[in-house]
Write a protein that holds these residues in place. Structure first.
Motif, PDB file in Angstrom:
ATOM      1  N   TYR A  70       0.831  -1.203   0.000  1.00 27.22           N
ATOM      2  CA  TYR A  70       0.000   0.000   0.000  1.00 27.22           C
ATOM      3  C   TYR A  70       0.871   1.261   0.000  1.00 27.22           C
ATOM      4  N   THR A  71       0.389   2.272  -0.709  1.00 29.91           N
ATOM      5  CA  THR A  71       0.992   3.595  -0.599  1.00 29.91           C
ATOM      6  C   THR A  71       0.491   4.245   0.687  1.00 29.91           C
ATOM      7  N   GLY A  72       1.060   5.399   1.016  1.00 31.27           N
ATOM      8  CA  GLY A  72       0.628   6.107   2.207  1.00 31.27           C
ATOM      9  C   GLY A  72      -0.851   6.434   2.176  1.00 31.27           C
ATOM     10  N   LEU A  73      -1.343   6.872   1.008  1.00 29.99           N
ATOM     11  CA  LEU A  73      -2.758   7.199   0.865  1.00 29.99           C
ATOM     12  C   LEU A  73      -3.630   5.955   1.021  1.00 29.99           C
ATOM     13  N   GLN A  74      -3.211   4.851   0.429  1.00 30.28           N
ATOM     14  CA  GLN A  74      -3.991   3.621   0.537  1.00 30.28           C
ATOM     15  C   GLN A  74      -4.054   3.123   1.981  1.00 30.28           C
ATOM     16  N   ARG A  75      -2.980   3.298   2.719  1.00 27.59           N
ATOM     17  CA  ARG A  75      -2.991   2.908   4.129  1.00 27.59           C
ATOM     18  C   ARG A  75      -3.976   3.747   4.931  1.00 27.59           C
ATOM     19  N   LEU A  76      -4.037   5.022   4.637  1.00 27.66           N
ATOM     20  CA  LEU A  76      -4.992   5.892   5.323  1.00 27.66           C
ATOM     21  C   LEU A  76      -6.427   5.507   4.974  1.00 27.66           C
ATOM     22  N   GLU A  77      -6.669   5.228   3.684  1.00 26.19           N
ATOM     23  CA  GLU A  77      -8.011   4.807   3.261  1.00 26.19           C
ATOM     24  C   GLU A  77      -8.404   3.489   3.920  1.00 26.19           C
TER      25      GLU A  77
END
Length: 232
Positions: A70-77
């Motif tokens: 996961y990218t940082g954004l995907q982890r947050l989502e």
């Protein structure tokens, strides 16, 4: 299917021979436990039908990238999805169950949502078999199983568990499996009696004792216990 029996330990009197007052008390107990099981059923059906839940699960199933990539954004989502689903489960447990409960949803990819902390070896290994599998879409009573919640298993060694596979509206796409567990002592507390000579048990359709006021009888066939041979 669950069956109730009440027995006086001194005279080995089974339910049919109890006094009218005892029978009335047993009926009240049966109604209370039946109501609890119905609420567990209702939670499973709610999660299977709720639009907000389905949207979260659809977002989860649409993510094809492994969690480790996961990218940082995907982890947050992903964290936002987990928090939203956990809040839904928390609200259901608080407003509908009425007792201590463990509600867990595990996706086919292995993501877990729950209203309890699943740290510990038992909590991890119990759910290992669920990712990648297609569970039954029917309500399935697993009966009495060893408590998989490490922090509570010394206090309450057994739980009574309901399982259901959760699908999309067409029924063709399965998102994962929902498990709802009630600590056994929550059930036996409903069956508690003031008469020290009386014990009460809850049997499954196979004659296994899934809850009892006498804890040494738990998870055993009633036929193996002296005085209970004729009621299983």
């Amino acid at each position: 299917v669950m069956f109730f029996q009440s027995r006086r330990t001194v005279n080995h009197v089974v339910a049919e021979q109890l006094s009218s007052n005892s029978m009335n008390s047993l009926q009240l107990v049966g109604n209370s436990v039946d109501s609890l099981f119905k609420r567990m059923n209702s939670i499973a059906l709610y999660i299977n039908e709720d639009k907000a839940v389905k949207e979260l699960l659809e977002q989860e199933s649409d993510t094809t990238v492994p969690l480790t990539e996961y990218t940082g954004l995907q982890r947050l989502e992903n964290l936002a999805r987990i928090n939203k689903f956990n809040n839904i489960i928390d609200n259901l447990a608080f407003n509908m169950v009425g007792t201590k409960s463990y509600i867990t949803f595990i996706t086919r990819e292995g993501t877990r949502f729950s209203n309890w902390n699943y740290e510990g070896q038992s909590s991890l290994t119990y759910f290992d078999a669920y990712p990648g599998t297609a569970g039954t879409t029917n309500l399935c009573w697993k009966g009495i199983v060893a408590n998989y919640v490490d922090r509570d298993k010394d206090i309450t060694p057994y739980v009574i568990t309901l399982e259901k596979g959760i699908c999309d509206p067409t029924g063709r796409k399965q998102y994962g499996t929902l498990l709802i567990s009630i600590p056994e002592d929550e059930i036996s507390r409903l069956m508690d009696v003031r008469d020290s000579q009386q014990q009460r048990i809850l049997l499954d359709q196979n004659g296994i004792i899934v809850s009892a006021t006498e804890k040494s009888w738990l998870n055993r066939p009633a036929a193996e216990i002296p005085g209970l041979e004729d009621i299983s």
